[in-house]
Design a protein around this motif. Structure first.
Motif, PDB file in Angstrom:
ATOM      1  N   GLU A 113       0.872  -1.181   0.000  1.00 23.89           N
ATOM      2  CA  GLU A 113       0.000   0.000   0.000  1.00 23.89           C
ATOM      3  C   GLU A 113       0.903   1.223   0.000  1.00 23.89           C
ATOM      4  O   GLU A 113       2.027   1.174   0.481  1.00 23.89           O
ATOM      5  CB  GLU A 113      -0.972   0.018   1.183  1.00 23.89           C
ATOM      6  N   ALA A 114       0.388   2.312  -0.578  1.00 21.17           N
ATOM      7  CA  ALA A 114       1.216   3.515  -0.686  1.00 21.17           C
ATOM      8  C   ALA A 114       0.348   4.760  -0.653  1.00 21.17           C
ATOM      9  O   ALA A 114      -0.818   4.734  -1.059  1.00 21.17           O
ATOM     10  CB  ALA A 114       2.029   3.482  -1.980  1.00 21.17           C
ATOM     11  N   TYR A 115       0.949   5.865  -0.163  1.00 20.49           N
ATOM     12  CA  TYR A 115       0.236   7.139  -0.028  1.00 20.49           C
ATOM     13  C   TYR A 115       1.168   8.288  -0.384  1.00 20.49           C
ATOM     14  O   TYR A 115       2.340   8.280  -0.023  1.00 20.49           O
ATOM     15  CB  TYR A 115      -0.263   7.326   1.416  1.00 20.49           C
ATOM     16  N   TRP A 116       0.623   9.263  -1.074  1.00 20.15           N
ATOM     17  CA  TRP A 116       1.319  10.524  -1.342  1.00 20.15           C
ATOM     18  C   TRP A 116       0.704  11.552  -0.422  1.00 20.15           C
ATOM     19  O   TRP A 116      -0.518  11.755  -0.437  1.00 20.15           O
ATOM     20  CB  TRP A 116       1.136  10.939  -2.796  1.00 20.15           C
ATOM     21  N   THR A 117       1.523  12.211   0.407  1.00 21.90           N
ATOM     22  CA  THR A 117       0.950  13.119   1.399  1.00 21.90           C
ATOM     23  C   THR A 117       0.753  14.534   0.886  1.00 21.90           C
ATOM     24  O   THR A 117       0.218  15.363   1.596  1.00 21.90           O
ATOM     25  CB  THR A 117       1.821  13.186   2.669  1.00 21.90           C
ATOM     26  N   GLY A 118       1.197  14.816  -0.326  1.00 17.79           N
ATOM     27  CA  GLY A 118       1.035  16.163  -0.846  1.00 17.79           C
ATOM     28  C   GLY A 118       2.075  17.119  -0.314  1.00 17.79           C
ATOM     29  O   GLY A 118       2.271  18.189  -0.855  1.00 17.79           O
ATOM     30  N   GLY A 119       2.746  16.736   0.744  1.00 15.69           N
ATOM     31  CA  GLY A 119       3.815  17.560   1.297  1.00 15.69           C
ATOM     32  C   GLY A 119       5.170  17.021   0.881  1.00 15.69           C
ATOM     33  O   GLY A 119       6.106  17.000   1.663  1.00 15.69           O
ATOM     34  N   ASN A 120       5.258  16.552  -0.347  1.00 17.27           N
ATOM     35  CA  ASN A 120       6.490  15.971  -0.888  1.00 17.27           C
ATOM     36  C   ASN A 120       6.940  14.727  -0.134  1.00 17.27           C
ATOM     37  O   ASN A 120       8.120  14.513   0.093  1.00 17.27           O
ATOM     38  CB  ASN A 120       7.638  16.989  -0.923  1.00 17.27           C
TER      39      ASN A 120
END
Length: 159
Positions: A113-120
């Motif tokens: 599973e993976a997530y992009w936090t938007g804060g780089n």
């Protein structure tokens, strides 16, 4: 400050087991950045004993030493505390959560599973390990795409 060398073993806590500098090479970081920004060198390997969470920073300059400084961070942790941190990131994707962040998104087809936090920050779970990549390339290069490119290489090296 430690210079990374393949021949030198770091004294890592048992839970870490993986030197994050072994997950991506300097050349792979340079290739992911898809440009010539001068030399990319590891400037520090930091062990935080409370997680444990290891970090490897690849620093480089845009246009040589006189140019702007940029860096790419690769963090690796495993076990209970790593998975608790992942749960916190997942909670940010849930509407109605007190820590909901509309810029945090799930990324499919990357690790377990993976997530992009938007804060780089890209956070990827592989079994009981958590890989975090902080791609901070020069604008206007797309951070998320660079992070995903790096993660696809790094997760192959996590056992």
């Amino acid at each position: 400050m430690h210079k990374h060398s393949k021949s030198k073993k770091l004294d890592l806590p048992y839970q870490a087991q993986v030197n994050p500098c072994d997950l991506l090479t300097k050349k792979e970081v340079e290739n992911a950045l898809s440009g010539d920004f001068g030399s990319v060198t590891v400037v520090d390997v930091e062990i935080e004993k409370d997680q444990p969470r290891c970090v490897c920073w690849y620093s480089y300059y845009e246009g040589g030493k006189a140019g702007r400084h940029h860096s790419v961070g690769v963090y690796y942790s495993r076990g209970k505390k790593a998975l608790e941190m992942l749960e916190w990131v997942k909670e940010r994707t849930r509407k109605g959560s007190t820590i909901y962040d509309p810029e945090t998104e799930s990324i499919s087809d990357l690790g377990d599973e993976a997530y992009w936090t938007g804060g780089n920050r890209l956070v990827v779970r592989v079994k009981d390990s958590v890989l975090e990549i902080y791609p901070l390339p020069p604008y206007p290069l797309p951070s998320k795409e660079i992070g995903i490119k790096m993660a696809k290489i790094a997760i192959q090296r996590i056992k």
